[in-house]
Design an enzyme around this catalytic site. Sequence first.
Site, PDB file in Angstrom:
ATOM      1  N   ASN A  74      -4.513   8.661   9.153  1.00  0.00           N
ATOM      2  CA  ASN A  74      -5.703   8.066   9.779  1.00  0.00           C
ATOM      3  C   ASN A  74      -6.934   8.955   9.883  1.00  0.00           C
ATOM      4  O   ASN A  74      -7.089   9.735  10.824  1.00  0.00           O
ATOM      5  CB  ASN A  74      -5.345   7.647  11.211  1.00  0.00           C
ATOM      6  CG  ASN A  74      -5.060   6.177  11.267  1.00  0.00           C
ATOM      7  OD1 ASN A  74      -5.876   5.367  10.824  1.00  0.00           O
ATOM      8  ND2 ASN A  74      -3.900   5.832  11.803  1.00  0.00           N
ATOM      9  N   LYS A  91     -16.175  -2.586  18.611  1.00  0.00           N
ATOM     10  CA  LYS A  91     -15.942  -3.621  19.627  1.00  0.00           C
ATOM     11  C   LYS A  91     -16.519  -3.205  20.982  1.00  0.00           C
ATOM     12  O   LYS A  91     -17.066  -4.034  21.710  1.00  0.00           O
ATOM     13  CB  LYS A  91     -14.438  -3.902  19.755  1.00  0.00           C
ATOM     14  CG  LYS A  91     -13.857  -4.636  18.549  1.00  0.00           C
ATOM     15  CD  LYS A  91     -12.362  -4.842  18.723  1.00  0.00           C
ATOM     16  CE  LYS A  91     -11.717  -5.491  17.518  1.00  0.00           C
ATOM     17  NZ  LYS A  91     -10.281  -5.741  17.719  1.00  0.00           N
ATOM     18  N   ARG A 109      -0.673   6.559  17.545  1.00  0.00           N
ATOM     19  CA  ARG A 109      -1.180   7.072  16.273  1.00  0.00           C
ATOM     20  C   ARG A 109      -1.809   8.452  16.506  1.00  0.00           C
ATOM     21  O   ARG A 109      -2.105   8.815  17.639  1.00  0.00           O
ATOM     22  CB  ARG A 109      -2.292   6.166  15.699  1.00  0.00           C
ATOM     23  CG  ARG A 109      -1.873   4.777  15.273  1.00  0.00           C
ATOM     24  CD  ARG A 109      -0.985   4.788  14.034  1.00  0.00           C
ATOM     25  NE  ARG A 109      -0.667   3.442  13.595  1.00  0.00           N
ATOM     26  CZ  ARG A 109       0.295   2.676  14.108  1.00  0.00           C
ATOM     27  NH1 ARG A 109       1.035   3.120  15.091  1.00  0.00           N
ATOM     28  NH2 ARG A 109       0.529   1.468  13.623  1.00  0.00           N
ATOM     29  N   TYR A 139       0.814  -1.226   0.000  1.00  0.00           N
ATOM     30  CA  TYR A 139       0.000   0.000   0.000  1.00  0.00           C
ATOM     31  C   TYR A 139       0.852   1.283   0.000  1.00  0.00           C
ATOM     32  O   TYR A 139       0.611   2.201  -0.784  1.00  0.00           O
ATOM     33  CB  TYR A 139      -0.907  -0.037   1.228  1.00  0.00           C
ATOM     34  CG  TYR A 139      -1.804   1.160   1.413  1.00  0.00           C
ATOM     35  CD1 TYR A 139      -2.933   1.355   0.624  1.00  0.00           C
ATOM     36  CD2 TYR A 139      -1.530   2.105   2.404  1.00  0.00           C
ATOM     37  CE1 TYR A 139      -3.767   2.457   0.816  1.00  0.00           C
ATOM     38  CE2 TYR A 139      -2.353   3.199   2.607  1.00  0.00           C
ATOM     39  CZ  TYR A 139      -3.468   3.370   1.813  1.00  0.00           C
ATOM     40  OH  TYR A 139      -4.280   4.457   2.006  1.00  0.00           O
TER      41      TYR A 139
HETATM   42  P1  NAD Z   1     -12.773   3.923   1.008  1.00  0.00           P
HETATM   43  O1  NAD Z   1     -12.365   2.508   0.795  1.00  0.00           O
HETATM   44  O2  NAD Z   1     -13.964   4.173   1.860  1.00  0.00           O
HETATM   45  O3  NAD Z   1     -12.986   4.658  -0.402  1.00  0.00           O
HETATM   46  C1  NAD Z   1     -12.249   4.337  -1.543  1.00  0.00           C
HETATM   47  C2  NAD Z   1     -13.245   4.110  -2.654  1.00  0.00           C
HETATM   48  O4  NAD Z   1     -12.521   3.853  -3.857  1.00  0.00           O
HETATM   49  C3  NAD Z   1     -14.146   2.889  -2.407  1.00  0.00           C
HETATM   50  O5  NAD Z   1     -15.509   3.258  -2.404  1.00  0.00           O
HETATM   51  C4  NAD Z   1     -13.824   1.966  -3.547  1.00  0.00           C
HETATM   52  O6  NAD Z   1     -14.930   1.238  -4.042  1.00  0.00           O
HETATM   53  C5  NAD Z   1     -13.290   2.925  -4.592  1.00  0.00           C
HETATM   54  N1  NAD Z   1     -12.468   2.239  -5.573  1.00  0.00           N
HETATM   55  C6  NAD Z   1     -11.488   1.319  -5.349  1.00  0.00           C
HETATM   56  N2  NAD Z   1     -11.000   0.870  -6.510  1.00  0.00           N
HETATM   57  C7  NAD Z   1     -11.674   1.512  -7.503  1.00  0.00           C
HETATM   58  C8  NAD Z   1     -11.623   1.467  -8.901  1.00  0.00           C
HETATM   59  N3  NAD Z   1     -10.780   0.644  -9.535  1.00  0.00           N
HETATM   60  N4  NAD Z   1     -12.465   2.252  -9.608  1.00  0.00           N
HETATM   61  C9  NAD Z   1     -13.335   3.082  -8.974  1.00  0.00           C
HETATM   62  N5  NAD Z   1     -13.430   3.168  -7.635  1.00  0.00           N
HETATM   63  C10 NAD Z   1     -12.605   2.400  -6.901  1.00  0.00           C
HETATM   64  O7  NAD Z   1     -11.487   4.659   1.602  1.00  0.00           O
HETATM   65  P2  NAD Z   1     -11.331   6.141   2.170  1.00  0.00           P
HETATM   66  O8  NAD Z   1     -10.992   6.011   3.599  1.00  0.00           O
HETATM   67  O9  NAD Z   1     -12.466   6.990   1.754  1.00  0.00           O
HETATM   68  O10 NAD Z   1     -10.015   6.602   1.386  1.00  0.00           O
HETATM   69  C11 NAD Z   1     -10.022   7.505   0.303  1.00  0.00           C
HETATM   70  C12 NAD Z   1      -8.583   7.739  -0.162  1.00  0.00           C
HETATM   71  O11 NAD Z   1      -7.813   8.272   0.926  1.00  0.00           O
HETATM   72  C13 NAD Z   1      -7.861   6.475  -0.618  1.00  0.00           C
HETATM   73  O12 NAD Z   1      -7.006   6.794  -1.669  1.00  0.00           O
HETATM   74  C14 NAD Z   1      -7.037   6.103   0.591  1.00  0.00           C
HETATM   75  O13 NAD Z   1      -5.903   5.342   0.250  1.00  0.00           O
HETATM   76  C15 NAD Z   1      -6.667   7.482   1.121  1.00  0.00           C
HETATM   77  N6  NAD Z   1      -6.310   7.458   2.551  1.00  0.00           N
HETATM   78  C16 NAD Z   1      -7.287   7.219   3.482  1.00  0.00           C
HETATM   79  C17 NAD Z   1      -6.930   7.190   4.826  1.00  0.00           C
HETATM   80  C18 NAD Z   1      -7.951   6.916   5.898  1.00  0.00           C
HETATM   81  O14 NAD Z   1      -7.598   6.920   7.076  1.00  0.00           O
HETATM   82  N7  NAD Z   1      -9.219   6.704   5.579  1.00  0.00           N
HETATM   83  C19 NAD Z   1      -5.605   7.407   5.224  1.00  0.00           C
HETATM   84  C20 NAD Z   1      -4.658   7.643   4.240  1.00  0.00           C
HETATM   85  C21 NAD Z   1      -5.013   7.689   2.908  1.00  0.00           C
END
Ligand code: NAD
Length: 322
Positions: A177, A199, A221, A148
């Site tokens: 996060n 939980k 964190r 990742y």
């Molecule tokens: P999430 O999983 O709720 O949302 C990501 C969305 O992307 C999902 O709905 C998924 O279906 C969609 N997706 C995945 N592959 C796809 C594809 N091939 N085509 C179209 N849609 C696709 O996650 P989130 O928490 O909302 O995260 C959003 C972004 O922020 C991501 O890039 C994640 O890596 C980044 N991020 C999130 C966090 C966190 O704490 N939530 C931390 C660091 C980075």
Amino acid sequence: MSKKIVVCGGGGFIGGHLVNDLLEQGHQIRSVDRKLFSDWYQKFDDVENIVLNLECKDACVQALEGVDEVYNLAADMGGMGFIENNKALCMLSVLINTHLCMAAKDAGIKKFFYASSACVYSAVKQTEAENPGLKEEDAYPALAEDGYGWEKLFSERMCRHFMEDYNLQTRVARYHNVYGPNGTYDGGREKAPAAICRKVIEAKLSGKHEIEIWGDGSQTRSFMYIDDCVKGTQTIMHSDIIEPINLGSSEMVTINKLVDLAEEIGDVKLKRNYNLDAPKGVRGRSSDNTLIQKYLNWEPDIKLRDGLEKTYRWIFDQISNK
Ligand code: NAD
């Protein structure tokens, strides 16, 4: 002025909140996600909702047609339990950002946002629980989170080179996060705040007053509430900050403290069972916010206790209404 904006990953947690906020500002929104529409966390009638797999170049071209700005939040992601066991799947998200950058260049997109992560930071800088806060420069020499984190680091650089070589105006935030309502709280992709709330709620409702904690509970964190994330994302998008920048809270807590807070909100005390074999990630991680303060005179500042209360209440309603 109203703009035409596409949110990629709009069916997900952060994407759903971002769509909501952009809509309230009067923009025209297209929301794109791979998931079945019935599974999107938030659905809005006055948005153009499209189900597409953005790993494919043609889908990216379709998603970006006629828009001014792009937010790329689409990725295969989850908490430690997911990313430690799905490294290849996480790396395949590289197809999404790569094809979106290519489509954005061809479509003459004005601004392009990429959601990176604190998982890009070198493991060497995260071995102590008393982490002083990760500075942007701590990503190199690179030793990112396997799978990742490496994908995020590569995609950051893709954004940088599309800006340098093709003048695509990319902006990159390294989220630390993010938590809040309308996100994943069970099923294996959930992250620590939602998992701990769930939980505690399950223990309270079942009367079995025990909780399993991954690791020894003293790993640290910081957690950013979703409202700060949505605000920071748009501020960075419209800034002149062309380097990847931290977007996270600097309120660092141990996982034990996170459990204390959830117990306090739920008005319950639980016996803690520490699972030392479970995925636990790095020992200590927090955000150094010197750079964002310098550029924006702002940093995420919603207190964990306040954000967690809203998150707990939302998860409680979901579980109670099942
Ligand atoms: P999430 O999983 O709720 O949302 C990501 C969305 O992307 C999902 O709905 C998924 O279906 C969609 N997706 C995945 N592959 C796809 C594809 N091939 N085509 C179209 N849609 C696709 O996650 P989130 O928490 O909302 O995260 C959003 C972004 O922020 C991501 O890039 C994640 O890596 C980044 N991020 C999130 C966090 C966190 O704490 N939530 C931390 C660091 C980075």
